[in-house]
Design an enzyme around this catalytic site. Structure first.
Site, PDB file in Angstrom:
ATOM      1  N   LYS A 296      -0.329  -0.595  -4.277  1.00 34.96           N
ATOM      2  CA  LYS A 296      -1.789  -0.416  -4.288  1.00 34.96           C
ATOM      3  C   LYS A 296      -2.106   1.014  -3.843  1.00 34.96           C
ATOM      4  CE  LYS A 296      -4.675  -2.558  -1.161  1.00 34.96           C
ATOM      5  NZ  LYS A 296      -5.303  -1.448  -0.419  1.00 34.96           N
TER       6      LYS A 296
ATOM      7  N   ASP B 263       0.829  -1.208   0.000  1.00 33.01           N
ATOM      8  CA  ASP B 263       0.000   0.000   0.000  1.00 33.01           C
ATOM      9  C   ASP B 263       0.860   1.253   0.000  1.00 33.01           C
ATOM     10  OD1 ASP B 263      -2.727  -0.582  -0.073  1.00 33.01           O
ATOM     11  OD2 ASP B 263      -2.802  -1.061   2.068  1.00 33.01           O
TER      12      ASP B 263
ATOM     13  N   GLU C 261      -5.506   3.789  -3.118  1.00 30.68           N
ATOM     14  CA  GLU C 261      -6.954   3.907  -2.907  1.00 30.68           C
ATOM     15  C   GLU C 261      -7.517   5.043  -3.755  1.00 30.68           C
ATOM     16  OE1 GLU C 261      -7.910   4.290   1.240  1.00 30.68           O
ATOM     17  OE2 GLU C 261      -6.899   2.425   1.776  1.00 30.68           O
TER      18      GLU C 261
ATOM     19  N   GLU D  49     -13.770  -3.099  -1.490  1.00 29.28           N
ATOM     20  CA  GLU D  49     -13.964  -3.303  -0.050  1.00 29.28           C
ATOM     21  C   GLU D  49     -15.368  -2.887   0.371  1.00 29.28           C
ATOM     22  OE1 GLU D  49     -10.783  -1.837   2.406  1.00 29.28           O
ATOM     23  OE2 GLU D  49     -11.884  -2.238   4.258  1.00 29.28           O
TER      24      GLU D  49
END
Ligand code: KIV
Length: 271
Positions: free
Chosen positions: A120, A90, A122, A189
């Protein structure tokens, strides 16, 4: 770390082939060498060095405080234990939002200093430029939509996302946009199973769900949650495979009792 010739590494291409063949992808989080080695040895496909380390390793309430240096430390530790899995890291809060040059610098630091295989991020359209710039350096990017914990103060709650049509439509558009931009997979998610299933069927890249039902291409859980180390977190989507909190407490209590009773160490447990 040297790779044994017999080990077939999981790559982004292997994951896309798995989706085409209808094989489900198993992903878990790891933050240290020992956990990385156990999960990799057990055959996990993807190890996520998640910023959930901020919660489960450092005890913070949110994922926001963890730093890039701390993520690199966790990722480098995991990588030393891994032979087969794809290791995704992340990008932490504040290391990529709103500045694609900084996003690229952060991603390069992760790849160079930890030896990880992908990053990764978001978000959807608002991070497109950052995703493009990272991809232009040859770094594979995994997307993350739905509940994005780095935006918790915008959402105000960890409840299910995209239940309303407008947010669901935006999520579908963002998923297509991330695929077109070049993401090799997307985490969804805490969104309704029907919506997640639709995204998985419309997209060619693998969709990995957490609290997103069984109609997606793979599943991810936080390993501390699925191993039952954290007994305070019980969302509906979580399946616990062990109760390590209880088992560890009992083991430690037995050890304390043995030390106090002068039963440990025995004559066989000394030099
Ligand atoms: O940080 C993390 O553990 C994650 C998973 C919940 C997908 O992003």
């Amino acid at each position: 770390m040297s790779v044994h010739k017999s080990v077939k590494r999981v790559t982004t291409h292997v994951l896309q082939e798995m989706k085409r063949n209808g094989e489900k992808i198993a992903m878990l989080t790891a933050y240290d060498f020992t956990m990385g080695r156990i999960l990799d040895g057990a055959g996990i496909d993807i190890l996520l060095v998640g910023d959930s380390a901020s919660n489960v390793m450092a005890g913070h309430e949110t994922t926001l405080p963890i730093t890039l240096d701390q993520m690199i430390y966790h990722a480098a530790s995991v990588i030393r234990g891994v032979q087969r899995s794809l290791v995704v890291v992340d990008l932490p809060f504040g290391s990529y939002q709103g500045n694609s040059k900084e996003a690229l610098t952060s991603a390069i630091r992760i790849m160079k200093e930890s030896g990880a295989h992908a990053v990764k991020l978001e978000g959807g359209r608002e991070i497109r430029e950052s995703v493009e710039r990272i991809l232009s350096a040859g770094i594979p990017v995994m997307g993350h939509l739905g509940l994005t914990p780095q935006s918790i103060y915008k959402f105000g709650t960890y409840t299910v996302r995209a239940k309303e049509t407008a947010e669901a439509d935006r999520l579908i558009e963002d998923a297509h946009l991330l695929q077109e931009t070049g993401c090799f997979a997307i985490v969804l998610e805490k969104v309704p199973a029907k919506l997640a299933g639709r995204v998985a069927s419309e997209l060619e890249v693998p969709i990995i769900g957490i609290g997103a039902g069984g109609g997606v291409d793979g599943q991810v859980l936080v390993s501390h949650d699925m191993l039952g180390m954290n007994n305070e977190f019980s969302p509906r989507f979580l399946r616990r495979y062990l109760n390590l909190h209880e088992d560890m407490t009992l083991a430690v209590q037995r050890y304390i009792a043995d030390v106090r009773a002068k039963d440990f160490p025995s004559s066989n447990e000394q030099y």
